[in-house]
Design an enzyme around this catalytic site. Structure first.
Site, PDB file in Angstrom:
ATOM      1  N   GLU A 184      41.822  76.539 -14.846  1.00  0.00           N
ATOM      2  CA  GLU A 184      40.030  76.798 -14.639  1.00  0.00           C
ATOM      3  C   GLU A 184      40.312  78.754 -15.516  1.00  0.00           C
ATOM      4  O   GLU A 184      40.457  79.400 -14.697  1.00  0.00           O
ATOM      5  CB  GLU A 184      39.599  76.709 -13.524  1.00  0.00           C
ATOM      6  CG  GLU A 184      39.908  75.428 -13.267  1.00  0.00           C
ATOM      7  CD  GLU A 184      38.819  74.914 -11.697  1.00  0.00           C
ATOM      8  OE1 GLU A 184      37.802  75.633 -11.341  1.00  0.00           O
ATOM      9  OE2 GLU A 184      38.790  73.561 -11.787  1.00  0.00           O
ATOM     10  N   GLU A 243      27.322  71.021 -15.132  1.00  0.00           N
ATOM     11  CA  GLU A 243      26.938  70.071 -14.158  1.00  0.00           C
ATOM     12  C   GLU A 243      26.134  69.797 -13.066  1.00  0.00           C
ATOM     13  O   GLU A 243      25.738  70.668 -11.626  1.00  0.00           O
ATOM     14  CB  GLU A 243      28.411  69.712 -13.899  1.00  0.00           C
ATOM     15  CG  GLU A 243      29.729  69.039 -14.850  1.00  0.00           C
ATOM     16  CD  GLU A 243      30.764  69.323 -14.698  1.00  0.00           C
ATOM     17  OE1 GLU A 243      31.105  68.026 -12.954  1.00  0.00           O
ATOM     18  OE2 GLU A 243      31.691  70.076 -14.377  1.00  0.00           O
ATOM     19  N   LYS A 257      27.260  69.366  -8.754  1.00  0.00           N
ATOM     20  CA  LYS A 257      27.731  69.731  -8.389  1.00  0.00           C
ATOM     21  C   LYS A 257      27.089  70.817  -7.396  1.00  0.00           C
ATOM     22  O   LYS A 257      25.990  71.764  -7.310  1.00  0.00           O
ATOM     23  CB  LYS A 257      28.220  71.648  -8.724  1.00  0.00           C
ATOM     24  CG  LYS A 257      29.220  70.646 -10.563  1.00  0.00           C
ATOM     25  CD  LYS A 257      30.313  71.995 -10.684  1.00  0.00           C
ATOM     26  CE  LYS A 257      30.845  71.739  -9.841  1.00  0.00           C
ATOM     27  NZ  LYS A 257      32.251  73.226 -10.334  1.00  0.00           N
ATOM     28  N   GLU A 304      27.351  77.413  -9.276  1.00  0.00           N
ATOM     29  CA  GLU A 304      27.977  76.289  -9.648  1.00  0.00           C
ATOM     30  C   GLU A 304      27.507  75.299 -11.144  1.00  0.00           C
ATOM     31  O   GLU A 304      28.290  74.717 -11.052  1.00  0.00           O
ATOM     32  CB  GLU A 304      27.983  75.668  -8.396  1.00  0.00           C
ATOM     33  CG  GLU A 304      28.324  75.929  -7.498  1.00  0.00           C
ATOM     34  CD  GLU A 304      31.015  76.457  -7.682  1.00  0.00           C
ATOM     35  OE1 GLU A 304      31.169  75.497  -7.722  1.00  0.00           O
ATOM     36  OE2 GLU A 304      30.943  77.103  -7.893  1.00  0.00           O
TER      37      GLU A 304
END
Length: 465
Positions: A266, A322, A325, A331
């Site tokens: 990541e 997203e 999250k 985030e």
């Protein structure tokens, strides 16, 4: 991408590929959103980004079927909660491989199975027990893959930067003393024996945001022009990412393993975030990720100062923003794409598009910390049916958190749910922000700079200076 990385100025490495080596940049396909495209559409979008690889956080059958027949190399994960049971039971490992790999391989090009996600970041007692099941589970998954005649699929585990206790300068890279002998040593032995990779989640953003006064932003964004010389090794660095990666290289060397390949499982930069989060914007995200692609796809190969000829590969986090999250605003803002499939900013993961051909980016407006007061208020479109339980949670966490909205008190009237919720959220956040409390409440709250106070009712706030 994980918030534990915030606690480290410098960090970890990157790894390569599971079988054949070519610098193909991949994406992490997360699914924590209630507004994301279907897997078939998502696969088309991944290909439109010219990605060569994709990493899934669970072996979702619909996604794996959608990847069938594509040229995308696929990495899947064994969930954290299965590690303890599989670690002592080969039958369970066989069943997991039979159910989650065999039905799709080789039509879906699964080339890596990662066991767990940042297991060594768990510090509670239950988490620590899982540490010692990590390598046994990896061995059993590898044996199961061989049993089903899939020996070329590599097995690894993605680790966060907090596996290091010393990281600066890079030559001082050292694994934490609590995991070095009991966990890291057998892990490195397994990776070395199976010719696998050290997977690491590496975010220069968190290191920079924690120390923006001392770490130059351009250095963190992989822009050219700045250098740092390691006083021990004498190696010269021109970006923060290489420093982080080489800290892992030196840490492995200290345990006797200097040739294990690295793979960034990541990395990325947030394209947005909360008011109190510095440097999270489209300009920085596009700059970092474009520079990363340029580095990874350069010819001749550009490794790190400690491994200048190494082929480096990475999964960029993430495919989408997203919206489900939890945690701070960043985030929910790592995506290359919006949930509607549009680019947050143009990017070509093949590296074929020169940086000079991209259109100008919107200017960055939060590269310096916000100064002033911030309130936590009800977000636009928040579910009214969920506000009551959120108020109960906020009011139940501290002394006198919601005293002002009790009957007869200064903020009780008008007795409106939205006003009471905004007061409760602001009061809770003002009390608990320093202990890790966030202004989120499962998507019901958002930060604001406009004072919601009225009359004699004064809403608590967080003051940044």
């Amino acid at each position: 991408m994980r918030l534990l990385a915030i606690f480290f100025l410098l960090t970890l490495p990157i790894s390569l590929f599971c079988a054949e080596f070519s610098a193909e940049v991949g994406v992490n396909y997360g699914t924590l959103g209630n507004n994301l495209p279907k897997p078939s559409k998502s696969v088309e979008l991944i290909k439109s980004l010219k990605a060569g690889q994709v990493k899934l956080y669970n072996p979702d059958p619909e996604i794996l079927k959608a990847l069938n027949g594509t040229n995308l190399q696929v990495t899947i994960m064994v969930p954290n909660e299965l590690i303890s049971n599989i670690s002592s039971n080969q039958t369970l490992a066989n069943e997991w491989v039979k159910n989650n790999v065999v039905p799709y391989y080789p039509a879906t090009l699964i080339n890596c199975v990662l066991v767990g996600n940042e297991i060594l970041s768990s510090t509670d007692e239950a988490g620590k027990k899982t540490w010692y099941g990590l390598v046994p589970t990896m061995r059993k998954i590898k044996f199961a893959l061989k049993t089903y005649n899939m020996p070329k699929i590599k097995v690894g585990t993605p680790l966060a930067m907090d596996v290091l206790e010393s990281f600066f300068p890079p030559s001082n890279g050292t694994f934490r003393s609590d995991i070095a002998a009991p966990v890291m040593k057998p892990l490195l032995e397994f990776l070395n024996k199976t010719k696998s990779f050290f997977f690491v989640d590496c975010y220069p953003y968190f290191s920079w945001a924690a120390s923006y006064q001392t770490i130059n932003l351009n250095y963190a964004l992989l822009n050219d022009g700045l250098t740092y010389i390691d006083p021990v090794s004498g190696l010269t660095y021109n970006n923060l990412l290489d420093q982080l990666l080489d800290a892992i290289v030196f840490a492995m060397k200290r345990l006797g393993y200097q040739d294990i390949r690295l793979w960034i499982s990541e990395t990325g930069w947030p394209n947005g975030g909360d008011i109190d989060q510095i440097g999270a914007n489209v300009y920085n995200a596009a700059t970092y990720n474009r520079n990363l692609v340029k580095k990874l796809t350069a010819k001749p190969t550009r490794g790190t100062p400690a491994r200048p000829a190494a082929v480096l590969q990475a999964f960029i986090f993430a495919l989408y923003n997203e919206n489900q999250k939890p945690g701070p605003g960043t985030e929910r803002h790592w995506g290359l794409l919006s949930p509607y499939g549009s680019n947050m900013y143009p990017i070509d993961l093949s590296g074929e598009t020169p940086l000079s051909l991209y259109m100008p980016l919107p200017s960055a407006e939060n590269n310096e910390p916000y100064k002033g007061k911030i309130w936590c208020v009800v977000a636009k479109g928040a579910s009214m049916t969920k506000l009551a339980s959120a108020i109960s949670y906020a009011c139940g966490q501290g002394n006198h958190t919601c005293e002002a909205i009790q009957p007869g008190k200064e903020c009780y009237k008008p007795n409106l749910l939205i006003l009471h919720a905004s007061y409760a959220f602001s009061s809770y956040w003002a009390q608990f922000r320093k202990q890790g409390g966030t202004c989120y409440f499962n998507g019901l709250a958002i930060q604001a700079t406009k004072d919601p106070s009225f009359g004699s009712c004064k809403y608590p706030s967080v003051t940044l200076s």
